[in-house]
Design a protein around this motif. Structure first.
Motif, PDB file in Angstrom:
ATOM      1  N   LYS A 185       0.841  -1.209   0.000  1.00  0.00           N
ATOM      2  CA  LYS A 185       0.000   0.000   0.000  1.00  0.00           C
ATOM      3  C   LYS A 185       0.872   1.254   0.000  1.00  0.00           C
ATOM      4  O   LYS A 185       0.567   2.240  -0.683  1.00  0.00           O
ATOM      5  N   ASN A 245       0.631   4.241  -2.671  1.00  0.00           N
ATOM      6  CA  ASN A 245       0.416   5.629  -2.231  1.00  0.00           C
ATOM      7  C   ASN A 245       1.550   6.547  -2.681  1.00  0.00           C
ATOM      8  O   ASN A 245       1.323   7.695  -3.066  1.00  0.00           O
ATOM      9  N   GLN A 294       1.123   7.328  -6.349  1.00  0.00           N
ATOM     10  CA  GLN A 294       0.022   8.296  -6.529  1.00  0.00           C
ATOM     11  C   GLN A 294       0.470   9.708  -6.153  1.00  0.00           C
ATOM     12  O   GLN A 294       0.199  10.681  -6.866  1.00  0.00           O
ATOM     13  N   VAL A 305       4.225  10.516   2.568  1.00  0.00           N
ATOM     14  CA  VAL A 305       2.984   9.756   2.450  1.00  0.00           C
ATOM     15  C   VAL A 305       3.214   8.432   3.157  1.00  0.00           C
ATOM     16  O   VAL A 305       4.352   7.974   3.254  1.00  0.00           O
ATOM     17  N   HIS A 334      -2.588   6.336   4.702  1.00  0.00           N
ATOM     18  CA  HIS A 334      -3.452   7.211   3.893  1.00  0.00           C
ATOM     19  C   HIS A 334      -4.317   6.425   2.916  1.00  0.00           C
ATOM     20  O   HIS A 334      -3.900   5.393   2.391  1.00  0.00           O
ATOM     21  N   GLU A 335      -5.511   6.975   2.670  1.00  0.00           N
ATOM     22  CA  GLU A 335      -6.386   6.412   1.632  1.00  0.00           C
ATOM     23  C   GLU A 335      -6.236   7.294   0.388  1.00  0.00           C
ATOM     24  O   GLU A 335      -5.918   8.485   0.495  1.00  0.00           O
ATOM     25  N   PRO A 336      -6.489   6.715  -0.804  1.00  0.00           N
ATOM     26  CA  PRO A 336      -6.279   7.472  -2.044  1.00  0.00           C
ATOM     27  C   PRO A 336      -6.998   8.827  -2.067  1.00  0.00           C
ATOM     28  O   PRO A 336      -6.432   9.814  -2.539  1.00  0.00           O
ATOM     29  N   ILE A 381      -5.097  11.431  -0.142  1.00  0.00           N
ATOM     30  CA  ILE A 381      -3.891  11.880  -0.869  1.00  0.00           C
ATOM     31  C   ILE A 381      -4.305  12.877  -1.957  1.00  0.00           C
ATOM     32  O   ILE A 381      -3.679  13.929  -2.144  1.00  0.00           O
TER      33      ILE A 381
END
Ligand SMILES: Cc1ncc(COP(=O)(O)O)c(C=O)c1O
Length: 403
Positions: free
Chosen positions: A306, A310, A313, A376, A380-382, A385
């Motif tokens: 993950k 992240n 992204q 990051v 964190h969730e998308p 972010i």
């Protein structure tokens, strides 16, 4: 007795720093030591009573507050209390310390490991124990301050090479008189820029010139490699590092530092490094938390995956929005602002919209390279972010940094 007032260079330095601090406070541009009253699951924090998205954390795998780690710390307090009475050799060596060191050695695929009470102290003591007058220590120019201080303290001839430039390193290695001992030291992931050392070439050069290699994995454990074990795993080069240094204060949610390596090296450090001999052992709760954290990294491999998603992204999203993120490939993402004032203005603007990022300004980075040092994590969730990037984008637009 009246406090004496001395008019000299020391007083000048104190006054100059305090004047700068007061000036920044007056402009609402002072972000040093902001009080955080709650860490809410790693991705959110309460700062000055406001809940913000946390984009300045070193807890790369989101392990702060993990139930297994908290339980291990509580258990250790119940069994041992909160202190260790003193240094390991005289008063305070617990089974927990040995178990933690065995866990680290296993995690780092090394024969043995030793722990110290901070990462900073680890670099200071290990470098200055291994090399001394008559030896050579060669360090990347962007290495962490604790490495620089260890090199200076050692009394060895201190050579520095241009950041991540292996030709410059080879020139330095060629300057060392034959027969002299050499230690090459570098960060695996650089703490302000997030880039990765050119490890394959670095190892090749150390082997060619018979230099010891010490790597600081403060920002690569939990971050690099499929299982998060660090830079050797990332490059498929297990066994390449002689002195594997790391901290227990970033991915590992505790405090302390360690070195892993061959058994004879670790035995030597245990008997010769002054920070081990003359400074108190890690508190039981911190040792137990650190041990549990290494186990959690291996038990929950989804966290490393993950974090990688992240990171991709975050870096690509900031680039698409027009920012210069320098050469980062990791969870440390510099958002280049230029001068100190721009970095302060960006920080203020982002924090006003509840995104907690912090500036890094000169002299910590060269003048003109002030930045937000954003991070990051796997917590964190998308959509969080995406929102943070939008906030940073509008902060950048406000000061004309991006369009
Ligand atoms: C690369 C590097 N090495 C060492 C340290 C010192 O570690 P600690 O904070 O655990 O003392 C840090 C901390 O910021 C770091 O970034």
């Amino acid at each position: 007795m009246e406090v004496q007032q001395i008019d000299d260079a020391i007083t000048d330095r104190i006054q100059a720093m305090n004047a700068r601090v007061e000036g920044l406070k007056a402009q609402d541009l002072y972000f040093y030591n902001q009080p955080i009253s709650e860490l809410r699951g790693g991705a959110r924090v309460l700062v000055n009573g406001r809940e913000m998205g946390m984009f300045a954390s070193y807890s790369y795998l989101g392990l702060v507050g993990h139930p297994k780690i908290n339980a291990a710390a509580r258990d250790a307090i119940d069994r041992y209390g909160t202190g260790t009475h003193g240094v390991r050799s005289l008063a305070g060596s617990l089974n927990l310390h040995r178990e933690l060191e065995e866990t680290i050695a296993e995690f780092k695929h090394a024969e043995s490991a030793i722990t110290y009470n901070s990462g900073y102290v680890t670099n200071l003591t290990v470098v200055s124990t291994l090399v001394s007058r008559g030896d050579y220590v060669i360090s990347d120019k962007l290495n962490h301050a604790s490495i620089v201080d260890g090199c200076l303290m050692s009394g060895a001839k201190f050579l520095r090479f241009r950041h991540n430039d292996m030709e410059a390193l080879e020139e330095r290695l060629q300057q060392v008189p034959s027969g002299s001992s050499k230690l090459v030291v570098a960060d695996a992931v650089f703490s302000m820029d997030g880039d990765i050392i050119d490890f394959p070439r670095l190892v090749e050069l150390c082997r060619k010139y018979h230099a010891w290699l010490m790597i600081d994995e403060a920002h690569s454990v939990g971050v690099l490699g499929k299982s998060g074990s660090g830079i050797e795993e990332h490059f498929g080069m297990e066994g390449a590092i002689d002195i594997k240094m790391g901290t227990l204060s970033k991915t590992i949610p505790s405090v302390g530092g360690y070195v892993a390596g061959k058994r004879d090296l670790i035995e030597y450090l245990r008997h010769a490094s002054r920070a081990y001999i003359f400074s108190a052992a890690l508190p039981p709760a911190q040792a137990a938390a650190a041990k549990a954290a290494f186990e959690v990294i291996l038990e929950e491999p989804w966290r490393v995956e993950k974090l990688n998603r992240n990171t991709n992204q975050f870096i690509s999203g900031l680039k698409q929005r027009g920012f210069d993120t320098m050469y980062t490939e990791t969870a440390i993402v510099p958002v280049l602002c230029g001068d100190d004032e721009s970095a302060f203005a960006m920080t203020r603007s982002a924090q006003h919209r509840d995104v907690f990022v912090l500036p890094v300004v000169s002299p910590a980075v060269p003048p003109g390279f002030s930045r937000l040092r954003a991070t990051v994590t796997a917590a964190h969730e998308p959509d969080e972010i995406e929102n943070a990037m939008d906030v940073i984008h509008s902060a950048g637009k406000n000061i004309g940094l991006v369009s």
